[in-house]
Scaffold this motif. Structure first.
Motif, PDB file in Angstrom:
ATOM      1  N   TYR A  11       0.850  -1.186   0.000  1.00 44.59           N
ATOM      2  CA  TYR A  11       0.000   0.000   0.000  1.00 44.59           C
ATOM      3  C   TYR A  11       0.890   1.243   0.000  1.00 44.59           C
ATOM      4  O   TYR A  11       1.871   1.306   0.742  1.00 44.59           O
ATOM      5  CB  TYR A  11      -0.903   0.025   1.232  1.00 44.59           C
ATOM      6  CG  TYR A  11      -1.916  -1.092   1.276  1.00 44.59           C
ATOM      7  CD1 TYR A  11      -3.233  -0.890   0.896  1.00 44.59           C
ATOM      8  CD2 TYR A  11      -1.542  -2.371   1.714  1.00 44.59           C
ATOM      9  CE1 TYR A  11      -4.165  -1.924   0.940  1.00 44.59           C
ATOM     10  CE2 TYR A  11      -2.468  -3.407   1.759  1.00 44.59           C
ATOM     11  CZ  TYR A  11      -3.768  -3.173   1.378  1.00 44.59           C
ATOM     12  OH  TYR A  11      -4.685  -4.199   1.430  1.00 44.59           O
ATOM     13  N   ASP A  12       0.534   2.214  -0.813  1.00 41.16           N
ATOM     14  CA  ASP A  12       1.301   3.448  -0.884  1.00 41.16           C
ATOM     15  C   ASP A  12       1.107   4.250   0.404  1.00 41.16           C
ATOM     16  O   ASP A  12      -0.029   4.524   0.813  1.00 41.16           O
ATOM     17  CB  ASP A  12       0.849   4.272  -2.092  1.00 41.16           C
ATOM     18  CG  ASP A  12       1.624   5.560  -2.228  1.00 41.16           C
ATOM     19  OD1 ASP A  12       2.744   5.534  -2.759  1.00 41.16           O
ATOM     20  OD2 ASP A  12       1.109   6.609  -1.775  1.00 41.16           O
ATOM     21  N   LEU A  13       2.217   4.630   1.029  1.00 33.79           N
ATOM     22  CA  LEU A  13       2.149   5.313   2.326  1.00 33.79           C
ATOM     23  C   LEU A  13       1.384   6.623   2.247  1.00 33.79           C
ATOM     24  O   LEU A  13       0.507   6.892   3.080  1.00 33.79           O
ATOM     25  CB  LEU A  13       3.563   5.565   2.851  1.00 33.79           C
ATOM     26  CG  LEU A  13       3.645   6.382   4.145  1.00 33.79           C
ATOM     27  CD1 LEU A  13       3.088   5.592   5.311  1.00 33.79           C
ATOM     28  CD2 LEU A  13       5.087   6.812   4.418  1.00 33.79           C
ATOM     29  N   VAL A  14       1.706   7.449   1.275  1.00 37.14           N
ATOM     30  CA  VAL A  14       1.083   8.771   1.194  1.00 37.14           C
ATOM     31  C   VAL A  14      -0.408   8.644   0.920  1.00 37.14           C
ATOM     32  O   VAL A  14      -1.236   9.331   1.536  1.00 37.14           O
ATOM     33  CB  VAL A  14       1.775   9.629   0.120  1.00 37.14           C
ATOM     34  CG1 VAL A  14       1.036  10.953  -0.057  1.00 37.14           C
ATOM     35  CG2 VAL A  14       3.233   9.884   0.498  1.00 37.14           C
ATOM     36  N   ARG A  15      -0.786   7.760   0.017  1.00 38.76           N
ATOM     37  CA  ARG A  15      -2.202   7.586  -0.293  1.00 38.76           C
ATOM     38  C   ARG A  15      -2.966   7.041   0.910  1.00 38.76           C
ATOM     39  O   ARG A  15      -4.099   7.465   1.186  1.00 38.76           O
ATOM     40  CB  ARG A  15      -2.376   6.647  -1.485  1.00 38.76           C
ATOM     41  CG  ARG A  15      -1.844   7.209  -2.798  1.00 38.76           C
ATOM     42  CD  ARG A  15      -2.080   6.248  -3.946  1.00 38.76           C
ATOM     43  NE  ARG A  15      -3.500   6.151  -4.284  1.00 38.76           N
ATOM     44  CZ  ARG A  15      -3.983   5.296  -5.180  1.00 38.76           C
ATOM     45  NH1 ARG A  15      -3.168   4.438  -5.786  1.00 38.76           N
ATOM     46  NH2 ARG A  15      -5.271   5.283  -5.435  1.00 38.76           N
ATOM     47  N   THR A  16      -2.361   6.133   1.642  1.00 37.31           N
ATOM     48  CA  THR A  16      -3.031   5.582   2.814  1.00 37.31           C
ATOM     49  C   THR A  16      -3.161   6.633   3.896  1.00 37.31           C
ATOM     50  O   THR A  16      -4.222   6.785   4.522  1.00 37.31           O
ATOM     51  CB  THR A  16      -2.268   4.364   3.357  1.00 37.31           C
ATOM     52  OG1 THR A  16      -2.111   3.397   2.325  1.00 37.31           O
ATOM     53  CG2 THR A  16      -3.023   3.739   4.513  1.00 37.31           C
ATOM     54  N   VAL A 125       2.714  12.552  11.954  1.00 37.04           N
ATOM     55  CA  VAL A 125       2.769  11.385  11.067  1.00 37.04           C
ATOM     56  C   VAL A 125       3.473  11.634   9.733  1.00 37.04           C
ATOM     57  O   VAL A 125       4.244  10.768   9.287  1.00 37.04           O
ATOM     58  CB  VAL A 125       1.349  10.820  10.846  1.00 37.04           C
ATOM     59  CG1 VAL A 125       1.388   9.604   9.917  1.00 37.04           C
ATOM     60  CG2 VAL A 125       0.724  10.443  12.186  1.00 37.04           C
ATOM     61  N   PRO A 126       3.239  12.764   9.047  1.00 35.24           N
ATOM     62  CA  PRO A 126       3.844  12.915   7.710  1.00 35.24           C
ATOM     63  C   PRO A 126       5.361  12.818   7.677  1.00 35.24           C
ATOM     64  O   PRO A 126       5.931  12.477   6.636  1.00 35.24           O
ATOM     65  CB  PRO A 126       3.365  14.310   7.279  1.00 35.24           C
ATOM     66  CG  PRO A 126       2.071  14.491   7.992  1.00 35.24           C
ATOM     67  CD  PRO A 126       2.296  13.865   9.334  1.00 35.24           C
ATOM     68  N   GLU A 130       7.522   4.714   6.019  1.00 34.83           N
ATOM     69  CA  GLU A 130       6.623   3.564   6.100  1.00 34.83           C
ATOM     70  C   GLU A 130       7.209   2.393   6.869  1.00 34.83           C
ATOM     71  O   GLU A 130       6.475   1.567   7.428  1.00 34.83           O
ATOM     72  CB  GLU A 130       6.213   3.106   4.702  1.00 34.83           C
ATOM     73  CG  GLU A 130       7.336   2.564   3.852  1.00 34.83           C
ATOM     74  CD  GLU A 130       6.844   2.083   2.492  1.00 34.83           C
ATOM     75  OE1 GLU A 130       5.626   1.852   2.358  1.00 34.83           O
ATOM     76  OE2 GLU A 130       7.676   1.947   1.581  1.00 34.83           O
ATOM     77  N   ASP A 131       8.532   2.289   6.948  1.00 35.59           N
ATOM     78  CA  ASP A 131       9.163   1.179   7.647  1.00 35.59           C
ATOM     79  C   ASP A 131       9.472   1.479   9.111  1.00 35.59           C
ATOM     80  O   ASP A 131      10.062   0.639   9.801  1.00 35.59           O
ATOM     81  CB  ASP A 131      10.442   0.760   6.930  1.00 35.59           C
ATOM     82  CG  ASP A 131      10.161   0.097   5.588  1.00 35.59           C
ATOM     83  OD1 ASP A 131       9.164  -0.643   5.504  1.00 35.59           O
ATOM     84  OD2 ASP A 131      10.926   0.328   4.632  1.00 35.59           O
ATOM     85  N   MET A 141       4.641  -3.289  14.607  1.00 31.91           N
ATOM     86  CA  MET A 141       4.187  -3.220  13.220  1.00 31.91           C
ATOM     87  C   MET A 141       4.887  -2.080  12.494  1.00 31.91           C
ATOM     88  O   MET A 141       5.344  -1.110  13.116  1.00 31.91           O
ATOM     89  CB  MET A 141       2.668  -2.988  13.145  1.00 31.91           C
ATOM     90  CG  MET A 141       1.813  -4.111  13.667  1.00 31.91           C
ATOM     91  SD  MET A 141       0.032  -3.834  13.360  1.00 31.91           S
ATOM     92  CE  MET A 141      -0.030  -4.076  11.560  1.00 31.91           C
ATOM     93  N   ARG A 142       4.969  -2.190  11.179  1.00 33.86           N
ATOM     94  CA  ARG A 142       5.442  -1.091  10.347  1.00 33.86           C
ATOM     95  C   ARG A 142       4.388   0.012  10.325  1.00 33.86           C
ATOM     96  O   ARG A 142       3.178  -0.264  10.343  1.00 33.86           O
ATOM     97  CB  ARG A 142       5.688  -1.558   8.919  1.00 33.86           C
ATOM     98  CG  ARG A 142       6.760  -2.593   8.728  1.00 33.86           C
ATOM     99  CD  ARG A 142       6.774  -3.141   7.305  1.00 33.86           C
ATOM    100  NE  ARG A 142       6.983  -2.105   6.302  1.00 33.86           N
ATOM    101  CZ  ARG A 142       6.038  -1.638   5.489  1.00 33.86           C
ATOM    102  NH1 ARG A 142       4.800  -2.096   5.544  1.00 33.86           N
ATOM    103  NH2 ARG A 142       6.322  -0.713   4.603  1.00 33.86           N
ATOM    104  N   LEU A 143       4.830   1.264  10.261  1.00 34.33           N
ATOM    105  CA  LEU A 143       3.892   2.377  10.176  1.00 34.33           C
ATOM    106  C   LEU A 143       3.001   2.243   8.953  1.00 34.33           C
ATOM    107  O   LEU A 143       1.782   2.463   9.042  1.00 34.33           O
ATOM    108  CB  LEU A 143       4.647   3.712  10.119  1.00 34.33           C
ATOM    109  CG  LEU A 143       3.776   4.945   9.849  1.00 34.33           C
ATOM    110  CD1 LEU A 143       2.737   5.143  10.943  1.00 34.33           C
ATOM    111  CD2 LEU A 143       4.638   6.188   9.672  1.00 34.33           C
ATOM    112  N   GLY A 144       3.569   1.874   7.800  1.00 36.04           N
ATOM    113  CA  GLY A 144       2.767   1.733   6.590  1.00 36.04           C
ATOM    114  C   GLY A 144       1.644   0.730   6.775  1.00 36.04           C
ATOM    115  O   GLY A 144       0.512   0.954   6.328  1.00 36.04           O
ATOM    116  N   ASP A 145       1.937  -0.381   7.455  1.00 36.85           N
ATOM    117  CA  ASP A 145       0.912  -1.394   7.702  1.00 36.85           C
ATOM    118  C   ASP A 145      -0.108  -0.904   8.726  1.00 36.85           C
ATOM    119  O   ASP A 145      -1.318  -1.122   8.571  1.00 36.85           O
ATOM    120  CB  ASP A 145       1.553  -2.689   8.200  1.00 36.85           C
ATOM    121  CG  ASP A 145       2.364  -3.400   7.128  1.00 36.85           C
ATOM    122  OD1 ASP A 145       2.164  -3.096   5.935  1.00 36.85           O
ATOM    123  OD2 ASP A 145       3.190  -4.255   7.488  1.00 36.85           O
TER     124      ASP A 145
END
Length: 266
Positions: A11-16, A125-126, A130-131, A141-145
């Motif tokens: 999943y794309d980090l920015v889009r999520t 957050v920004p 993502e890792d 967990m990874r931030l992206g997940d």
């Protein structure tokens, strides 16, 4: 539950992240319009009132910031993958319910709570990758997940809020897509195989359930439904038999009965 052999969806980090913010904004606007009588209404979530549900939605997002502000756990790998997360939710339901009731009682001004959460998210957050590893309730967990799980929480509980109040809070398309995709992938993880094709247009198609695998043409076992019906099935908000009776889901083929595999979330 045997793990699947398929590569996990990315999943794309920015889009999520943007989807989480957009869905939270939709909820924030709706919550600000609720009257005291509406906030006291019951929900389909046990003893929770609408006020407690609204507090839980704020908590689901604020947990991203809370975890980011804690020291990063040692090591280079997460304890919990994104596909494992849906099956980890049942064991922490009691603690989440207790924390939600405390938050709802301590923060009666929901407008102020939501403003605080939105501002904190935008500030914290920004800047994180993502890792970045987070010490969540269920493991590292990874931030992206973890952000994908926040999209799931927001979409699922937006539906709960709509059901309780009669409102028509919109669903951010990317948040709805992420929720749908994770829950269909979770089904394929729970029941790996290729004998049944589950279609949730326009967001997801997965194959699952052991048995003969089709290679071309129309598969012999097909399940198809819309995103919100799928999400309600996967989270136990509606039953398989009821969805069939109401023609909310179509199922063809002798292996296309998913009733014993649902719900996925506890």
């Amino acid at each position: 539950m045997p793990p699947s052999q398929k590569r996990a969806r990315r999943y794309d980090l920015v889009r999520t992240r943007t989807a989480v913010q957009a869905q939270f904004s939709h909820v924030r606007s709706a919550v600000s319009s609720l009257t005291p009588d509406q906030l006291a209404l019951p929900t389909r979530l046990g003893e929770w009132t609408v006020r407690e549900l609204a507090a839980h939605l704020a908590m689901a997002v604020s947990n991203v910031c809370r975890n980011l502000e804690l020291p990063e756990p040692p090591g280079e790998k997460p304890d919990l993958t994104l596909l494992e997360w849906p099956f980890s939710t049942a064991g922490r339901a009691g603690r989440i319910a207790d924390d939600t009731k405390v938050l709802a009682a301590d923060r009666p001004d929901l407008d102020a709570l939501y403003a605080e959460v939105a501002d904190r998210f935008e500030a914290v957050v920004p800047g994180a990758g993502e890792d970045r590893l987070l010490p969540t309730r269920v493991g590292v967990m990874r931030l992206g997940d973890f952000l994908v799980t926040r999209a799931v929480e927001l979409v699922v509980h937006t539906d709960d809020l709509n059901a309780a109040t009669g409102l028509d809070i919109p669903y951010d398309r990317q948040a709805l897509a992420a929720c749908t995709r994770l829950l269909t992938d979770a089904l394929a993880e729970k029941a790996p195989g290729g004998s049944v094709e589950v279609r949730v247009p326009p967001f997801a198609v997965v194959q699952c359930v052991q048995g003969p695998k089709h290679t071309r043409g129309t598969p012999p076992n097909v399940v198809e439904t819309d995103p919100l019906t799928w999400i309600r099935l996967a989270t136990g908000r509606t039953q398989w038999s009821r969805a069939l009776d109401e023609a909310k889901v179509s199922a063809s083929g002798e292996r296309a009965d998913l009733g014993d595999l649902l719900p996925l979330l506890g």
